[in-house]
Scaffold this motif. Structure first.
Motif, PDB file in Angstrom:
ATOM      1  N   ALA A  14       0.769  -1.218  -0.020  1.00 25.18           N
ATOM      2  CA  ALA A  14      -0.102   0.065   0.025  1.00 25.18           C
ATOM      3  C   ALA A  14       0.740   1.190  -0.078  1.00 25.18           C
ATOM      4  N   GLY A  15       1.929   1.209   0.834  1.00 28.34           N
ATOM      5  CA  GLY A  15       2.867   2.533   0.881  1.00 28.34           C
ATOM      6  C   GLY A  15       3.564   2.689  -0.416  1.00 28.34           C
ATOM      7  N   ILE A  16       3.989   1.517  -0.927  1.00 31.51           N
ATOM      8  CA  ILE A  16       4.882   1.952  -2.123  1.00 31.51           C
ATOM      9  C   ILE A  16       3.936   2.192  -3.666  1.00 31.51           C
ATOM     10  N   LEU A  17       2.814   1.528  -3.659  1.00 26.73           N
ATOM     11  CA  LEU A  17       1.685   1.622  -4.423  1.00 26.73           C
ATOM     12  C   LEU A  17       1.173   3.156  -4.596  1.00 26.73           C
ATOM     13  N   PHE A  18       1.345   3.797  -3.259  1.00 26.00           N
ATOM     14  CA  PHE A  18       0.921   5.010  -3.256  1.00 26.00           C
ATOM     15  C   PHE A  18       1.897   6.132  -4.383  1.00 26.00           C
ATOM     16  N   LYS A  19       3.336   5.639  -4.028  1.00 27.97           N
ATOM     17  CA  LYS A  19       4.070   6.435  -4.619  1.00 27.97           C
ATOM     18  C   LYS A  19       4.140   6.043  -6.129  1.00 27.97           C
ATOM     19  N   ALA A  44       1.641   5.645  -7.497  1.00 25.30           N
ATOM     20  CA  ALA A  44       0.291   6.027  -8.078  1.00 25.30           C
ATOM     21  C   ALA A  44      -0.799   5.137  -8.905  1.00 25.30           C
ATOM     22  N   ALA A  45      -0.518   3.864  -8.087  1.00 25.82           N
ATOM     23  CA  ALA A  45      -1.593   2.837  -8.800  1.00 25.82           C
ATOM     24  C   ALA A  45      -2.753   2.999  -8.130  1.00 25.82           C
ATOM     25  N   ALA A  46      -4.113   2.723  -8.852  1.00 26.00           N
ATOM     26  CA  ALA A  46      -5.170   2.675  -8.141  1.00 26.00           C
ATOM     27  C   ALA A  46      -5.259   1.660  -7.214  1.00 26.00           C
ATOM     28  N   ILE A 105      -1.226  -7.870  -7.187  1.00 18.05           N
ATOM     29  CA  ILE A 105      -0.659  -6.841  -8.258  1.00 18.05           C
ATOM     30  C   ILE A 105      -1.404  -6.800  -9.290  1.00 18.05           C
ATOM     31  N   ALA A 106      -2.077  -8.096  -9.926  1.00 17.10           N
ATOM     32  CA  ALA A 106      -2.857  -8.207 -11.194  1.00 17.10           C
ATOM     33  C   ALA A 106      -4.283  -7.389 -10.686  1.00 17.10           C
ATOM     34  N   ALA A 107      -4.672  -7.614  -9.475  1.00 18.05           N
ATOM     35  CA  ALA A 107      -5.955  -6.804  -9.231  1.00 18.05           C
ATOM     36  C   ALA A 107      -5.673  -5.267  -9.358  1.00 18.05           C
ATOM     37  N   VAL A 108      -4.487  -4.826  -8.756  1.00 22.56           N
ATOM     38  CA  VAL A 108      -4.281  -3.313  -8.870  1.00 22.56           C
ATOM     39  C   VAL A 108      -3.919  -2.776 -10.171  1.00 22.56           C
ATOM     40  N   ALA A 109      -3.387  -3.693 -10.968  1.00 20.89           N
ATOM     41  CA  ALA A 109      -3.201  -3.318 -12.327  1.00 20.89           C
ATOM     42  C   ALA A 109      -4.379  -3.243 -12.872  1.00 20.89           C
ATOM     43  N   VAL A 110      -5.203  -3.986 -12.808  1.00 23.55           N
ATOM     44  CA  VAL A 110      -6.742  -3.883 -13.528  1.00 23.55           C
ATOM     45  C   VAL A 110      -7.336  -2.795 -13.201  1.00 23.55           C
ATOM     46  N   LEU A 111      -7.417  -2.573 -11.944  1.00 25.29           N
ATOM     47  CA  LEU A 111      -7.967  -1.413 -11.299  1.00 25.29           C
ATOM     48  C   LEU A 111      -7.511  -0.129 -11.659  1.00 25.29           C
ATOM     49  N   SER A 112      -6.338   0.125 -11.933  1.00 29.67           N
ATOM     50  CA  SER A 112      -5.476   1.284 -12.448  1.00 29.67           C
ATOM     51  C   SER A 112      -5.914   1.469 -13.716  1.00 29.67           C
ATOM     52  N   LEU A 113      -5.763   0.417 -14.726  1.00 34.05           N
ATOM     53  CA  LEU A 113      -6.183   0.389 -16.033  1.00 34.05           C
ATOM     54  C   LEU A 113      -7.706   0.966 -16.140  1.00 34.05           C
ATOM     55  N   THR A 114      -8.720   0.461 -15.300  1.00 37.11           N
ATOM     56  CA  THR A 114      -9.980   0.954 -15.586  1.00 37.11           C
ATOM     57  C   THR A 114     -10.147   2.210 -14.929  1.00 37.11           C
ATOM     58  N   TYR A 153      -4.573  11.140 -15.087  1.00 37.65           N
ATOM     59  CA  TYR A 153      -5.342   9.888 -15.249  1.00 37.65           C
ATOM     60  C   TYR A 153      -4.704   9.018 -16.042  1.00 37.65           C
ATOM     61  N   SER A 154      -4.290   9.295 -17.313  1.00 39.00           N
ATOM     62  CA  SER A 154      -3.736   8.263 -18.321  1.00 39.00           C
ATOM     63  C   SER A 154      -2.495   7.732 -17.712  1.00 39.00           C
ATOM     64  N   SER A 155      -1.789   8.724 -16.973  1.00 46.04           N
ATOM     65  CA  SER A 155      -0.566   7.903 -16.522  1.00 46.04           C
ATOM     66  C   SER A 155      -0.689   6.700 -15.424  1.00 46.04           C
ATOM     67  N   ILE A 156      -1.927   7.037 -14.892  1.00 48.74           N
ATOM     68  CA  ILE A 156      -2.428   5.860 -13.734  1.00 48.74           C
ATOM     69  C   ILE A 156      -2.543   4.596 -14.662  1.00 48.74           C
ATOM     70  N   ALA A 157      -3.337   4.729 -15.703  1.00 44.12           N
ATOM     71  CA  ALA A 157      -3.508   3.506 -16.819  1.00 44.12           C
ATOM     72  C   ALA A 157      -1.997   3.003 -17.007  1.00 44.12           C
ATOM     73  N   GLN A 158      -1.215   3.998 -17.552  1.00 39.85           N
ATOM     74  CA  GLN A 158       0.100   3.382 -18.090  1.00 39.85           C
ATOM     75  C   GLN A 158       0.798   2.444 -17.149  1.00 39.85           C
ATOM     76  N   ILE A 159       0.761   3.074 -15.908  1.00 37.96           N
ATOM     77  CA  ILE A 159       1.275   2.394 -14.615  1.00 37.96           C
ATOM     78  C   ILE A 159       0.720   1.104 -14.683  1.00 37.96           C
ATOM     79  N   GLY A 160      -0.661   0.751 -14.799  1.00 41.34           N
ATOM     80  CA  GLY A 160      -1.268  -0.515 -14.857  1.00 41.34           C
ATOM     81  C   GLY A 160      -0.477  -1.375 -15.794  1.00 41.34           C
ATOM     82  N   TYR A 161      -0.240  -0.933 -16.897  1.00 43.07           N
ATOM     83  CA  TYR A 161       0.562  -1.960 -17.865  1.00 43.07           C
ATOM     84  C   TYR A 161       1.992  -2.366 -17.266  1.00 43.07           C
ATOM     85  N   VAL A 162       2.654  -1.422 -16.643  1.00 38.42           N
ATOM     86  CA  VAL A 162       3.912  -1.711 -15.921  1.00 38.42           C
ATOM     87  C   VAL A 162       3.587  -2.828 -14.859  1.00 38.42           C
TER      88      VAL A 162
END
Lengths: 533, 502
Positions: B227-232, B234-236, B288-297, B315-324
């Protein structure tokens, strides 16, 4: 040996791209210079592609893909820069370079702003289309596929009509929706086979059914949206109504053909079981397109939209022929592609010429053009007849061959398609009558008299298309000869039962069915001993 | 006596190990130098600050480059110098240099204190470098906080802009909260292992996991740290600060805060997930997969409706992070081994994304006029007439963000999706492919505004030569990595991969 003959394909592929780059570098004030550079590069490309004609070996024992060029591109992903040419791609490449040069030349006056960008995009579009027809690597194919769509988007969005922004978006999203699914299918093939090399996969088609059916639908969406096949066609009339004339011509003549080519090169021969299994479904969709497209075109009030529906109907013939999975059907499908390319490109260019003079494409506002523009009317009628399948012209060769191929499966399907032929003829001839003879509802005599006939330059653009239409109608033998070998290979892969059964019969069928009045020649190539029996 | 000897040992060790932290020290020293000299510069000499900062980055990068190929652990194993560090270090430094070049003109037109801005950028870079080489919980925490604190200040740098006061406050408050959660997770790890060293912790976790596979403490530690690192990163669902913080900041700082923070966070996440938490891989893959899909969405659907360019890019950068993150998911094979394809894809994505996303933010910065951000979609109208250079550069960046072939973005997406297919995450591959479509829509909205609309009464943007240089280099890199990706792929592969082949 032939496979390594130089980098002629790379040259053909990259010449327009170099032209586009040159155009962007040139100073933007010299409008006439842009025009010359663009035409120069298009002509250069045409010349380069002409050399293919006498270096291509059409005989059945020649290698499947010729003039190959194979370079490493992204080794760590297994993606290569592989180009190659067989009979089908040869005719597609020739069509592209000829129509590309004509389309670029024909926009002499109609593009008044940002000429350098326009020509650069047209050349980029040409590279994309050539890449689609030449690529022998799946990822490379996808790269050119998207390049084409994006270039087309810009051409519509910047130089289109009133609603250009909306239509361009619609075009892009529709077509890309199909392509991203195709990307997934491509990557799945790469995973299953550990290669993206088309030659490899064609030599050993995918045979795991659970994978194959998904792959088939993955490719289906991409190609069916672009062709367009029946439920996916709604983007096309709108886009054709808005796009500038030369872009419409390229779209109708080449982009749609790229979709059909996709079926021909990938879906059918790579996934033979699926193609065979879903054959009836695809044929039904094609028949719906033929009849429905022709019916809707009857009701259109705008020339370009009417032509769009009519080309939708003709594309139905191409897919019908291909999914008949018979040699005649496939050959007819390809010839119908070429014929549709020639006639539709000419008709859209002609519509553009009318628009330049009368600033409308609404049918009711046109009329009486025949008396004011006799040369225009003459070319228009030739192309209309070519499109609707009049004997002696290209459309007949295509449609007739397709129908013969389809009859071999079931006569009912051919009968349905014939209804479409009649309706399409009615629609196009009615259009001709309204535009050429009727009097415009709200134009005065002086206005219609103000329409100037074709000038020498426009004639120079259109005459080659007329000649090509007559050539394919009168003497299609060279075409059949070129298409014979690749089509046989596809049928052998996808419909082995048919090709074995008909190995002896097909020759007699051809000879019998060739009607004397149109001098439909039997395939000139001596029947190769079907496979290595 | 004992005391004395151990002090000597400490000095001796510091002398021996010092070269391993020269890149970070360089940045800090130059940052301090800027702070000290800034006061004595008059208004016309202020641009020297930028020069000093660039020199700092250049020296640091040189030191880093000289270390390439080295494999060492120093300062009692709390610092790891390995290809992974060199790779991320170079990404961070290039990003810093580019942001400095982009920001030169902004601080001039806005009349803000430049010295502080550039010093903060260098401090942030110091923190990012330490985050990439840290092998110790305390060091990692401090490094991330140095970076985050610099970003809090940088994103609120335009004190006269109301938006520049609201966003950073949200950013700082939630950021500190997330740091607290991160610290909590670190303390659990310390409690488990009795050490702050990652190698020791990894060993302990592996032991405990083999004894009690359902060891809930390890999972709690993972959840809080993630949670702490995903904040940095910027993943949903830890993304709320991004649009607000970025909207108010000058675009250069905005790019730095979002992309730099994401890249550094990602470096830490990689080290922890593939090192300490590797025994738990079967579980964290799903998280991580759940966070990625949520970020994309969330990123995608929020971006569709935006009319402000910076918010759209945020917002689009959040989606891009989803791909990473999807690339990270693809690092785990079905049989529980590390997939080289997934790691390489994530590395390549992060490397190229930080280039072309920064470029897009940089173009937005060009539109700025005195006192006005000019970051609405309307401000892009007819850009091709007003400034063809800016329009062509932006076109390259946006096409790459949208994943159109012949740009780096396409290859990056191709690699991620093919890695997902290879590791048999088919549903995720389908999701990744389908979300490319709405992305095309909102990126092409900007492209259409620039290329297909008539210019309104907006002024022609002026481009300083530093901006031209930075943006041109980024566009060239974007195209080069798209047309000839092989070298970039190999660079990412050789660097990111090596430490994690178990």
């Amino acid at each position: 040996m032939i496979f390594s003959s130089g980098e002629i394909l790379t040259t053909i592929l990259l010449t327009p791209l170099v032209g586009a780059a040159v155009l962007l570098i040139l100073p933007s004030v010299r409008a006439d210079l842009h025009l010359r550079v663009a035409n120069g590069f298009a002509a250069l490309d045409l010349l380069a592609s002409l050399t293919l004609l006498w270096r291509f070996h059409a005989a059945g024992d020649a290698p499947r893909f010729q003039f190959g060029s194979d370079h490493s591109w992204i080794p760590s992903l297994g993606v290569r820069f592989t180009l190659g040419l067989d009979g089908i791609s040869l005719v597609m490449v020739m069509l592209t370079t000829v129509l590309g040069a004509i389309a670029i030349a024909s926009t002499l006056r109609s593009i008044r702003q940002r000429g350098s960008h326009y020509y650069a995009l047209m050349l980029l579009l040409q590279t994309g289309l050539l890449g689609i027809f030449l690529s022998l690597d799946l990822v490379l194919f996808y790269v050119f596929w998207e390049l084409t769509l994006v270039a087309m988007y810009f051409l519509i969005a910047i130089w289109g009509g009133e609603r250009r922004s909306y239509t361009a978006f619609k075009f892009l999203l529709y077509t890309l929706a199909g392509s991203v699914v195709m990307l997934l299918a491509i990557l799945a093939i790469g995973h299953a086979r550990d290669t993206f090399d088309v030659r490899e996969i064609l030599a050993h088609p995918i045979a795991q059914w659970h994978l194959e059916k998904w792959l088939f639908w993955g490719f289906f969406f991409a190609f069916a949206i672009v062709v367009p096949m029946f439920p996916f066609h709604t983007w096309m009339p709108e886009v054709q109504g808005e796009a500038p004339a030369a872009v419409s011509a390229i779209l109708a003549a080449l982009l749609l053909n790229a979709g059909v080519y996709g079926f021909l090169r990938f879906s059918v021969p790579m996934l033979p079981d699926a193609a065979h299994k879903y054959r009836s479904f695809m044929i039904v969709l094609s028949l719906i397109a033929i009849v429905y497209g022709a019916l809707t075109s009857l009701m259109q009030k705008e020339t370009k939209r009417l032509m769009a529906y009519s080309s939708f109907s003709q594309m139905g013939f191409c897919t019908l022929g291909i999914f008949s999975l018979t040699p005649l059907g496939l050959e007819g499908g390809v010839i119908e592609q070429i014929s549709c390319g020639i006639s539709m490109a000419a008709l859209f260019l002609l519509a553009g010429i009318v628009y330049e003079r009368r600033h409308t494409t609404t049918i009711s506002e046109l009329g009486g053009l025949a008396s004011a523009m006799p040369k225009f009317a003459a070319i228009y009628i030739v192309m209309t007849l070519a499109a609707l399948g009049m004997p002696l012209l290209c459309g007949f060769t295509g449609e007739f061959t397709v129908l013969r191929g389809v009859v071999a499966i079931h006569w009912g399907w051919a009968a349905c398609a014939l209804i479409g032929v009649v309706l399409a003829a009615a629609s196009l001839l009615w259009l001709y009558q309204r535009v050429m003879f009727g009097s415009a509802s709200d134009t005065t005599e002086s206005e219609s008299g103000g329409a100037v006939d074709l000038n020498r330059f426009e004639l120079a653009c259109l005459i080659p298309l007329v000649l090509l239409a007559f050539w394919i109608g009168l003497y299609p033998r060279p075409l059949f000869r070129v298409l014979d070998a690749p089509v046989k290979r596809i049928v052998e892969a996808v419909n082995p039962a048919y090709s074995r059964e008909a190995a002896g019969e097909s020759l007699t069928l051809r000879a019998l069915a060739a009607p004397p009045p149109t001098s439909m020649p039997p395939s000139g190539a001596p029947a190769p001993p079907a496979g290595a029996k | 006596m004992d005391q004395l000897v151990s002090w000597q040992a400490v000095f001796e060790q510091a002398r021996r190990d010092f070269p391993s932290i020269v890149p970070e020290v360089m940045l800090a020293v130059f940052g301090l130098a800027i702070l000290f000299t800034d006061g004595s510069l008059n208004a016309r000499q202020k641009s020297w600050n930028a020069l000093t900062a660039i020199f700092g980055v250049a020296f640091s990068a040189t030191a880093l480059w000289l270390m390439s190929g080295v494999q060492a652990s120093t300062f009692d194993n709390s610092i790891l110098v390995d290809p992974f560090f060199i790779f991320f270090g170079l990404v961070f430094l290039v990003l810093t240099a580019v942001v400095i070049l982009l920001s030169v003109r902004t601080s001039e037109t806005e009349g803000e204190r430049q010295g502080l801005q550039f010093a903060l950028m260098l401090f942030a870079a110091t923190g990012m470098l330490f985050a990439a080489c840290g092998n110790d919980l305390v060091l990692l925490f401090v490094a991330l906080e140095i970076m985050a604190t610099s970003f809090y200040v940088l994103s609120g740098f335009l004190r006269d802009d109301r938006r520049s006061n609201e966003g950073p406050l949200k950013f700082a408050v939630t950021g500190i909260f997330s740091s607290a959660i991160l610290a909590y997770g670190f303390s659990i790890l310390y409690g488990l292992a009795g050490s702050t060293n990652l190698a020791v912790i990894a060993q302990k976790i592996a032991e405990r996991h083999s004894q009690w596979p359902a060891d809930s403490l390890a999972y709690v530690a993972f959840a809080t740290i993630a949670a702490g690192i995903l904040f940095k990163i910027a993943a949903a669902p830890f993304h709320q600060w991004v649009p607000d913080a970025l909207e108010g900041a000058p675009a250069g700082c905005a790019a730095f805060a979002s992309i730099g923070s994401a890249a550094a966070g990602f470096a830490v996440l990689l080290r922890l997930l593939l090192g300490v938490f590797w025994p738990l891989a079967a579980a964290w893959v799903w998280a991580i997969a759940a966070v990625a899909v949520l970020s994309l969405t969330i990123g995608t659907f929020a971006a569709i409706t935006q009319s402000n360019i910076k918010r759209l890019l945020a917002y689009s950068s959040i989606a891009q992070i989803g791909y990473v993150l999807l690339g990270l998911v693809a690092t785990v094979n079905k049989d529980g081994t590390v997939s080289t394809r997934g790691l390489r894809a994530a590395g390549y994505y992060l490397l190229t994304y930080s280039v072309f996303a920064t470029g897009a933010f940089g173009i937005v910065e060009l539109l700025r006029r005195k006192g006005m951000a000019a970051d609405e979609l309307d401000d892009l109208h007819g850009l091709v007439r007003r400034s063809p250079v800016a329009a062509i550069l932006m076109l390259v960046f946006l096409l790459s963000l949208a994943g159109v072939p012949l740009t780096a973005g396409f290859v990056a997406k191709l690699m991620v999706i093919s890695a997902l297919v290879e590791t048999q995450h088919s549903p995720l591959a389908i999701v990744a492919v389908l979300y490319m479509l709405p992305a095309v829509y909102f990126y092409f909205r900007m492209i259409a505004a620039m290329w297909a609309r008539e210019p309104g009464d907006a002024m022609n943007p002026a481009i300083a030569w530093t901006q031209e240089l930075a943006l041109g280099a980024m566009a060239a890199t974007t195209l080069a990595a798209g047309i000839f990706p092989e070298q970039f792929v190999r660079f990412a592969q050789s660097s990111v991969l090596r430490p994690f082949l178990h």
